[in-house]
Design an enzyme around this catalytic site. Structure first.
Site, PDB file in Angstrom:
ATOM      1  N   GLN A   1      -4.470  -1.037   9.595  1.00  0.00           N
ATOM      2  CA  GLN A   1      -4.507  -2.404   9.068  1.00  0.00           C
ATOM      3  C   GLN A   1      -5.112  -3.362  10.099  1.00  0.00           C
ATOM      4  OE1 GLN A   1      -3.732  -3.178   5.898  1.00  0.00           O
ATOM      5  NE2 GLN A   1      -4.142  -5.358   6.161  1.00  0.00           N
TER       6      GLN A   1
ATOM      7  N   LYS B   1       0.841  -1.206   0.000  1.00  0.00           N
ATOM      8  CA  LYS B   1       0.000   0.000   0.000  1.00  0.00           C
ATOM      9  C   LYS B   1       0.873   1.252   0.000  1.00  0.00           C
ATOM     10  CE  LYS B   1      -3.966  -2.209   2.225  1.00  0.00           C
ATOM     11  NZ  LYS B   1      -4.659  -2.542   3.473  1.00  0.00           N
TER      12      LYS B   1
ATOM     13  N   ASP C   1     -10.909   3.519   4.317  1.00  0.00           N
ATOM     14  CA  ASP C   1     -11.364   2.120   4.322  1.00  0.00           C
ATOM     15  C   ASP C   1     -12.892   2.033   4.248  1.00  0.00           C
ATOM     16  OD1 ASP C   1      -9.569  -0.042   4.348  1.00  0.00           O
ATOM     17  OD2 ASP C   1      -8.939   0.392   6.403  1.00  0.00           O
TER      18      ASP C   1
HETATM   19  N1  GUN Z   1      -7.248  -6.349   6.512  1.00  0.00           N
HETATM   20  C1  GUN Z   1      -7.662  -7.098   5.470  1.00  0.00           C
HETATM   21  N2  GUN Z   1      -8.257  -6.324   4.526  1.00  0.00           N
HETATM   22  C2  GUN Z   1      -8.208  -5.057   5.004  1.00  0.00           C
HETATM   23  C3  GUN Z   1      -8.652  -3.817   4.473  1.00  0.00           C
HETATM   24  O1  GUN Z   1      -9.229  -3.712   3.378  1.00  0.00           O
HETATM   25  N3  GUN Z   1      -8.419  -2.729   5.257  1.00  0.00           N
HETATM   26  C4  GUN Z   1      -7.792  -2.818   6.464  1.00  0.00           C
HETATM   27  N4  GUN Z   1      -7.629  -1.694   7.158  1.00  0.00           N
HETATM   28  N5  GUN Z   1      -7.369  -3.956   6.976  1.00  0.00           N
HETATM   29  C5  GUN Z   1      -7.577  -5.076   6.243  1.00  0.00           C
END
Ligand code: GUN
Length: 297
Positions: A98, A54, A121
């Site tokens: 995350q 990311k 998100d």
């Molecule tokens: N963990 C797995 N997928 C995601 C996501 O799309 N966003 C976040 N913040 N954590 C995750």
């Protein structure tokens, strides 16, 4: 029948290119560079890979990454304090924590502490409610990516029978809302659903997001259907000590019956990152009172 492969890598590269161009225009015309804070707690190896990817993508799109790495044993108060500082920082337009978080931290409390305007998100209850009410919102990246991919096969999703397998807050539930907004007829199924196979076989658009390696078999698929596989599962490989990544769909069986299918890897995964960049750009524009970028309309 052999299904057309929906090439998520190429489609995501196109979307990322459009976002990058828009970011360059924003910097040139307004002196604005969107910033994204990605917060990682602890050393979950899968999370570390996702977060690295990311942050790299943020830099490649011409945005500022504000990476924050906290120790596994950080207290909930410590994490909430960081969120408060990121909320107050004008250079940070998006905040992503995350998941999963360690057990001493209440994830819902943390998500609710993020400024909804920076919630790239789309997990904050306000954004969840906005999406469910059909009001413009920051929407979760993976389901948004699924919609983009489905639309490369179907010009319109209106009237399609869509079946979503899995009811997570991250994928299944928001995807249902996005599909409803596209006027699809939507069914959500899960581990307690009776006769899963029969329901799945009705689907013109089948999305597998339950995190079970290769559970969806060829016989679950309606001939000619579009299959979107959200699963990323690490399983033992053919050689000792080696592992490989598979989706929630048994790919070769499904590809023999479906009309179009996403591969794993190279399907939904790249779209999630591209949609995160798009959400960060959208959040930055909204915070500065600028018109929403006309990307992915
Ligand atoms: N963990 C797995 N997928 C995601 C996501 O799309 N966003 C976040 N913040 N954590 C995750």
């Amino acid at each position: 029948m052999t299904a057309r492969i929906i090439d998520g890598k190429t489609i995501a590269a196109g979307l990322r290119g459009n976002v990058t161009d828009a970011v360059h225009r924003l910097r040139r015309d307004r002196g604005l560079v969107p910033g994204l804070a990605v917060v990682l707690v602890g050393q979950n190896p899968a999370s570390e890979v996702y977060v690295r990817n990311k942050s790299k993508a943020v830099t490649e799109a011409g945005m500022y990454p504000f990476d924050q790495h906290l120790p596994e044993d950080v207290s909930e108060a410590g994490l909430l304090d960081l969120i408060a500082r990121l909320n107050a920082d004008e250079n940070v337009n998006g905040i992503l924590v995350q998941l999963p978080l360690p057990p001493q931290i209440d994830s819902q409390k943390v998500i609710s502490a993020i400024d909804p305007a920076k919630d790239v998100d789309g997990f904050h209850p306000l954004n969840v409610g906005r999406l469910a009410s059909g009001v413009a919102a920051l929407v979760p990246c993976t389901p948004l990516g699924c919609i983009f991919l489905a639309k490369t096969v179907h010009a319109s999703l209106a009237g399609l029978e869509a079946v979503v397998i899995g009811r997570s807050n991250i994928v299944g539930k928001p995807l249902v809302q996005l599909l409803l907004a596209e006027n699809a007829t939507v069914t959500i199924v899960h581990s307690k659903t009776r006769d899963l196979e029969t329901v799945c076989r009705r689907a013109d658009l089948l999305v597998a997001a339950m995190g079970r390696p290769e559970m969806v078999r060829g016989g679950w698929i309606k001939p000619g259907a579009t299959v979107i596989d959200v699963g990323i599962n690490r399983v033992a490989g053919q050689h000792a000590g080696k592992s490989r990544i598979v989706g929630d769909v048994a790919f070769s069986e499904a590809a023999a019956i479906a009309g179009a299918i996403t591969p794993v890897p190279g399907g939904v995964g790249p779209m999630t990152i591209a949609c995160l960049l798009l959400n960060t750009l959208r959040a930055a524009c909204a915070q500065k009172g600028l018109p929403a970028p006309q990307i992915g309309k």
